[in-house]
Design a protein around this motif. Structure first.
Motif, PDB file in Angstrom:
ATOM      1  N   LEU A  39       9.647   4.511  -6.279  1.00 29.66           N
ATOM      2  CA  LEU A  39       8.929   3.258  -6.058  1.00 29.66           C
ATOM      3  C   LEU A  39       8.052   3.346  -4.814  1.00 29.66           C
ATOM      4  O   LEU A  39       6.888   2.917  -4.818  1.00 29.66           O
ATOM      5  CB  LEU A  39       9.930   2.106  -5.921  1.00 29.66           C
ATOM      6  N   LEU A  40       8.597   3.917  -3.742  1.00 34.10           N
ATOM      7  CA  LEU A  40       7.820   4.048  -2.506  1.00 34.10           C
ATOM      8  C   LEU A  40       6.634   4.987  -2.688  1.00 34.10           C
ATOM      9  O   LEU A  40       5.568   4.763  -2.098  1.00 34.10           O
ATOM     10  CB  LEU A  40       8.715   4.545  -1.370  1.00 34.10           C
ATOM     11  N   ILE A  41       6.801   6.025  -3.498  1.00 37.59           N
ATOM     12  CA  ILE A  41       5.682   6.936  -3.758  1.00 37.59           C
ATOM     13  C   ILE A  41       4.570   6.207  -4.505  1.00 37.59           C
ATOM     14  O   ILE A  41       3.378   6.393  -4.208  1.00 37.59           O
ATOM     15  CB  ILE A  41       6.176   8.162  -4.546  1.00 37.59           C
ATOM     16  N   ARG A  42       4.936   5.362  -5.464  1.00 36.10           N
ATOM     17  CA  ARG A  42       3.916   4.577  -6.170  1.00 36.10           C
ATOM     18  C   ARG A  42       3.214   3.616  -5.218  1.00 36.10           C
ATOM     19  O   ARG A  42       1.996   3.423  -5.298  1.00 36.10           O
ATOM     20  CB  ARG A  42       4.557   3.812  -7.335  1.00 36.10           C
ATOM     21  N   GLN A  43       3.979   3.011  -4.326  1.00 39.31           N
ATOM     22  CA  GLN A  43       3.367   2.114  -3.344  1.00 39.31           C
ATOM     23  C   GLN A  43       2.436   2.878  -2.404  1.00 39.31           C
ATOM     24  O   GLN A  43       1.362   2.392  -2.039  1.00 39.31           O
ATOM     25  CB  GLN A  43       4.463   1.407  -2.547  1.00 39.31           C
ATOM     26  N   GLN A  44       2.846   4.096  -2.028  1.00 40.67           N
ATOM     27  CA  GLN A  44       1.998   4.918  -1.173  1.00 40.67           C
ATOM     28  C   GLN A  44       0.672   5.244  -1.858  1.00 40.67           C
ATOM     29  O   GLN A  44      -0.398   5.169  -1.240  1.00 40.67           O
ATOM     30  CB  GLN A  44       2.736   6.218  -0.825  1.00 40.67           C
ATOM     31  N   THR A  45       0.741   5.574  -3.144  1.00 40.83           N
ATOM     32  CA  THR A  45      -0.483   5.857  -3.899  1.00 40.83           C
ATOM     33  C   THR A  45      -1.383   4.632  -3.967  1.00 40.83           C
ATOM     34  O   THR A  45      -2.608   4.732  -3.817  1.00 40.83           O
ATOM     35  CB  THR A  45      -0.131   6.319  -5.322  1.00 40.83           C
ATOM     36  N   ALA A  46      -0.774   3.461  -4.158  1.00 42.76           N
ATOM     37  CA  ALA A  46      -1.556   2.224  -4.227  1.00 42.76           C
ATOM     38  C   ALA A  46      -2.246   1.930  -2.885  1.00 42.76           C
ATOM     39  O   ALA A  46      -3.410   1.510  -2.851  1.00 42.76           O
ATOM     40  CB  ALA A  46      -0.651   1.055  -4.623  1.00 42.76           C
ATOM     41  N   VAL A  47      -1.549   2.161  -1.783  1.00 41.17           N
ATOM     42  CA  VAL A  47      -2.136   1.914  -0.459  1.00 41.17           C
ATOM     43  C   VAL A  47      -3.294   2.882  -0.203  1.00 41.17           C
ATOM     44  O   VAL A  47      -4.347   2.488   0.306  1.00 41.17           O
ATOM     45  CB  VAL A  47      -1.060   2.038   0.637  1.00 41.17           C
ATOM     46  N   ILE A  48      -3.105   4.155  -0.559  1.00 42.92           N
ATOM     47  CA  ILE A  48      -4.166   5.145  -0.367  1.00 42.92           C
ATOM     48  C   ILE A  48      -5.395   4.774  -1.190  1.00 42.92           C
ATOM     49  O   ILE A  48      -6.534   4.836  -0.702  1.00 42.92           O
ATOM     50  CB  ILE A  48      -3.653   6.549  -0.752  1.00 42.92           C
ATOM     51  N   ASN A  49      -5.188   4.381  -2.434  1.00 41.90           N
ATOM     52  CA  ASN A  49      -6.316   3.977  -3.279  1.00 41.90           C
ATOM     53  C   ASN A  49      -7.026   2.755  -2.710  1.00 41.90           C
ATOM     54  O   ASN A  49      -8.261   2.644  -2.786  1.00 41.90           O
ATOM     55  CB  ASN A  49      -5.830   3.688  -4.696  1.00 41.90           C
ATOM     56  N   ALA A  50      -6.261   1.821  -2.137  1.00 44.15           N
ATOM     57  CA  ALA A  50      -6.867   0.625  -1.550  1.00 44.15           C
ATOM     58  C   ALA A  50      -7.721   0.995  -0.341  1.00 44.15           C
ATOM     59  O   ALA A  50      -8.841   0.472  -0.164  1.00 44.15           O
ATOM     60  CB  ALA A  50      -5.785  -0.365  -1.145  1.00 44.15           C
TER      61      ALA A  50
END
Length: 254
Positions: A39-50
């Motif tokens: 879950l944290l890895i998915r959140q990290q990807t979302a933050v990087i994309n943002a």
């Protein structure tokens, strides 16, 4: 005389039911660890994309990868108000703080998974298979209570979701695409491990892996990765059932 209705054959309630062993608290805890990390890895990807999307609106771009994100944050922090407005810089800065926090938490979970891996004998044995690292080994041990519940390695691969759909009739076998049913997390780990083996083989040569070399010669890389992931899953099942260590094939040992 009146006809009496035929009695239908009754089956016991558990005749067609498969029972699953209950996971231990340690196994459940390990799965919670994996799911939280994922879950944290998915959140990290979302933050990087943002971060990339927000700065791209102002013409600030950087190469793909970790260094590119760090470069973007440095550029945003040092930019003038004319290039990146103050409000946008504050938002990107907040995302940068969140990104660093997520990375630290993921690193801590990686340490805990490694500690769990080192304390489990089965996980250490599975780690010897090419393409299986501590993450996949611990996830397998935590997910599979009794590997003997599967009649074969193919059934085990089907449970994960690494076998093609069957459209067979009239004595003709027709196989379709991968069903993608089963354990999505394990399937992704097996596929990532297979791709790592293929990348290594392409760099260092495939002469010691004739089966893989022949497969790559006639199939695309992603198709070959699924076939290799299926093979790795069957080897892992056999090792868990028999309690054996990994043995290199004759072509590799030579």
């Amino acid at each position: 005389m009146p006809l009496t209705p035929r009695r239908s054959a009754r089956r016991s309630p558990g005749a067609n039911m498969r029972f699953v062993e209950t996971k231990t608290p340690e196994q459940q805890s390990c799965l919670v660890l994996h799911r939280t990390r994922h879950l944290l890895i998915r959140q990290q990807t979302a933050v990087i994309n943002a971060i990339r999307a927000h700065l791209a609106e102002f013409g600030v771009v950087a190469p793909v990868g970790r260094r590119g994100v760090v470069e973007l944050l440095d550029i945003a922090a040092a930019s003038s108000k004319e290039r990146v407005p103050e409000v946008a810089r504050a938002c990107v800065g907040a995302l940068g703080v969140q990104l660093r926090l997520l990375k630290a938490q993921i690193l801590e979970f990686d340490r805990q998974i490694m500690a769990w891996h080192r304390s489990n004998e089965t996980s250490r044995r599975l780690d010897e298979i090419p393409g299986v690292g501590p993450a996949l080994a611990t996830a397998l041990v935590a997910s599979v209570v009794d590997p003997k519940a599967f009649r074969s390695g193919r059934n085990f691969s089907a449970w994960i979701g690494l076998v093609p759909k069957q459209h067979s009739s009239g004595g003709k076998d027709r196989l379709g695409s991968i069903s993608k049913q089963g354990d999505r997390y394990l399937r992704s780990l097996f596929t990532a491990g297979a791709l790592a083996v293929i990348r290594y083989a392409k760099i260092h040569g495939t002469r010691h892996r004739p089966w893989l070399a022949a497969l790559l010669a006639r199939r695309p890389t992603k198709v070959a990765a699924i076939a290799l992931a299926n093979k790795i899953a069957r080897m892992a099942w056999a090792m868990m059932v028999k309690g054996e260590r990994y043995k290199e094939p004759a072509a590799l040992a030579a």
